[in-house]
Design a protein around this motif. Structure first.
Motif, PDB file in Angstrom:
ATOM      1  N   VAL A  40       0.846  -1.201   0.000  1.00  0.00           N
ATOM      2  CA  VAL A  40       0.000   0.000   0.000  1.00  0.00           C
ATOM      3  C   VAL A  40       0.877   1.245   0.000  1.00  0.00           C
ATOM      4  CG1 VAL A  40      -1.675   1.336   1.358  1.00  0.00           C
ATOM      5  CG2 VAL A  40      -1.955  -1.136   1.110  1.00  0.00           C
ATOM      6  N   VAL A  41       1.913   1.236   0.819  1.00  0.00           N
ATOM      7  CA  VAL A  41       2.818   2.375   0.919  1.00  0.00           C
ATOM      8  C   VAL A  41       3.498   2.635  -0.423  1.00  0.00           C
ATOM      9  CG1 VAL A  41       4.936   3.211   2.015  1.00  0.00           C
ATOM     10  CG2 VAL A  41       3.145   2.128   3.393  1.00  0.00           C
ATOM     11  N   ARG A  42       3.944   1.586  -1.077  1.00  0.00           N
ATOM     12  CA  ARG A  42       4.590   1.753  -2.388  1.00  0.00           C
ATOM     13  C   ARG A  42       3.613   2.336  -3.405  1.00  0.00           C
ATOM     14  NH1 ARG A  42       8.004  -3.820  -2.289  1.00  0.00           N
ATOM     15  NH2 ARG A  42       9.826  -2.921  -1.276  1.00  0.00           N
ATOM     16  N   TRP A  43       2.405   1.793  -3.427  1.00  0.00           N
ATOM     17  CA  TRP A  43       1.414   2.261  -4.396  1.00  0.00           C
ATOM     18  C   TRP A  43       1.006   3.705  -4.105  1.00  0.00           C
ATOM     19  CZ3 TRP A  43      -3.697   3.865  -4.018  1.00  0.00           C
ATOM     20  CH2 TRP A  43      -4.357   4.030  -5.231  1.00  0.00           C
ATOM     21  N   ILE A  44       0.688   4.009  -2.853  1.00  0.00           N
ATOM     22  CA  ILE A  44       0.192   5.349  -2.518  1.00  0.00           C
ATOM     23  C   ILE A  44       1.275   6.399  -2.725  1.00  0.00           C
ATOM     24  CG2 ILE A  44       0.643   5.491  -0.021  1.00  0.00           C
ATOM     25  CD1 ILE A  44      -2.616   6.550  -1.690  1.00  0.00           C
ATOM     26  N   SER A  45       2.526   6.063  -2.436  1.00  0.00           N
ATOM     27  CA  SER A  45       3.594   7.049  -2.611  1.00  0.00           C
ATOM     28  C   SER A  45       3.812   7.351  -4.099  1.00  0.00           C
ATOM     29  CB  SER A  45       4.888   6.586  -1.949  1.00  0.00           C
ATOM     30  OG  SER A  45       5.386   5.429  -2.570  1.00  0.00           O
ATOM     31  N   ARG A  46       3.681   6.352  -4.946  1.00  0.00           N
ATOM     32  CA  ARG A  46       3.806   6.555  -6.392  1.00  0.00           C
ATOM     33  C   ARG A  46       2.631   7.388  -6.917  1.00  0.00           C
ATOM     34  NH1 ARG A  46       4.678   1.555  -7.479  1.00  0.00           N
ATOM     35  NH2 ARG A  46       2.509   1.042  -7.808  1.00  0.00           N
ATOM     36  N   GLU A  47       1.428   7.044  -6.486  1.00  0.00           N
ATOM     37  CA  GLU A  47       0.226   7.750  -6.944  1.00  0.00           C
ATOM     38  C   GLU A  47       0.152   9.178  -6.413  1.00  0.00           C
ATOM     39  OE1 GLU A  47      -2.024   6.680  -9.246  1.00  0.00           O
ATOM     40  OE2 GLU A  47      -0.554   5.077  -9.493  1.00  0.00           O
ATOM     41  N   THR A  48       0.658   9.405  -5.211  1.00  0.00           N
ATOM     42  CA  THR A  48       0.648  10.741  -4.625  1.00  0.00           C
ATOM     43  C   THR A  48       1.458  11.706  -5.472  1.00  0.00           C
ATOM     44  OG1 THR A  48       0.324   9.927  -2.389  1.00  0.00           O
ATOM     45  CG2 THR A  48       1.340  12.082  -2.596  1.00  0.00           C
ATOM     46  N   VAL A  49       2.647  11.307  -5.873  1.00  0.00           N
ATOM     47  CA  VAL A  49       3.493  12.164  -6.702  1.00  0.00           C
ATOM     48  C   VAL A  49       2.792  12.453  -8.026  1.00  0.00           C
ATOM     49  CG1 VAL A  49       5.663  12.273  -7.987  1.00  0.00           C
ATOM     50  CG2 VAL A  49       5.657  11.475  -5.610  1.00  0.00           C
ATOM     51  N   ALA A  50       2.246  11.430  -8.654  1.00  0.00           N
ATOM     52  CA  ALA A  50       1.573  11.620  -9.943  1.00  0.00           C
ATOM     53  C   ALA A  50       0.347  12.522  -9.808  1.00  0.00           C
ATOM     54  CB  ALA A  50       1.174  10.261 -10.528  1.00  0.00           C
ATOM     55  N   ARG A 106      10.779  11.989  -1.760  1.00  0.00           N
ATOM     56  CA  ARG A 106      11.595  11.245  -0.791  1.00  0.00           C
ATOM     57  C   ARG A 106      10.823  10.058  -0.225  1.00  0.00           C
ATOM     58  NH1 ARG A 106      14.246  14.828   3.511  1.00  0.00           N
ATOM     59  NH2 ARG A 106      15.136  12.824   4.070  1.00  0.00           N
ATOM     60  N   LEU A 107       9.541  10.266   0.070  1.00  0.00           N
ATOM     61  CA  LEU A 107       8.711   9.170   0.574  1.00  0.00           C
ATOM     62  C   LEU A 107       8.612   8.055  -0.467  1.00  0.00           C
ATOM     63  CD1 LEU A 107       5.834  11.214   2.232  1.00  0.00           C
ATOM     64  CD2 LEU A 107       7.549   9.823   3.410  1.00  0.00           C
TER      65      LEU A 107
END
Length: 152
Positions: A40-50, A106-107
């Motif tokens: 979840v952390v990997r997915w949300i951090s990628r989607e947050t930047v986008a 960074r996240l």
């Protein structure tokens, strides 16, 4: 539709996009990180930047363009105190958003790095939350000023 109403409509819609996506991004990023689930952390951090670049970034551009359009129609509005305060607050929110974007990168990096630095991640998230906690009420005040247009 008059040029002024066109600019005003674009301004309101872009303010809704910036405010709404900022709030949504903050909610889902925080919830994702609090879950502790690495996927979840990997997915949300990628989607947050986008999402921040796609929605918040384009919303800011539309917000500034529509404001410039309205001011080109009546530059005298810049003499109004409420607008001067709103402009100063908008600049402050923008200056808070820039480091937030950096922290989101960074996240994202740390989320995909197998060397899990929990202390560093918590420090980044605290800074990210603090900047958001400062920006959110400022955005509320900006919207209030845009709607009420108080005379001082």
């Amino acid at each position: 539709m008059s040029p002024y109403l066109l600019f005003k409509t674009l301004h309101v819609l872009s303010a809704v996009v910036v405010f709404g996506t900022g709030t949504g991004i903050a909610w889902y990023t925080l919830r994702g990180w609090l879950s502790g689930d690495r996927q979840v952390v990997r997915w949300i951090s990628r989607e947050t930047v986008a999402a921040d670049w796609l929605f918040t970034g384009s919303g800011i551009i539309a917000l500034l363009a529509s404001a410039a359009g309205m001011l080109s129609i009546n530059p005298g509005w810049l003499q109004q105190t409420w607008l001067q305060v709103a402009i100063a607050l908008t600049g402050s929110v923008f200056l808070l958003w820039l480091p937030v974007v950096f922290l989101q990168y960074r996240l994202r990096y740390h989320a995909h790095d197998d060397n899990n630095d929990e202390k560093g991640l918590r420090r980044i998230m605290r800074a990210w939350c603090l900047l958001g906690a400062i920006a959110f009420p400022l955005m509320l005040v900006i919207v209030f000023l845009m709607v009420v247009k108080p005379v001082w």
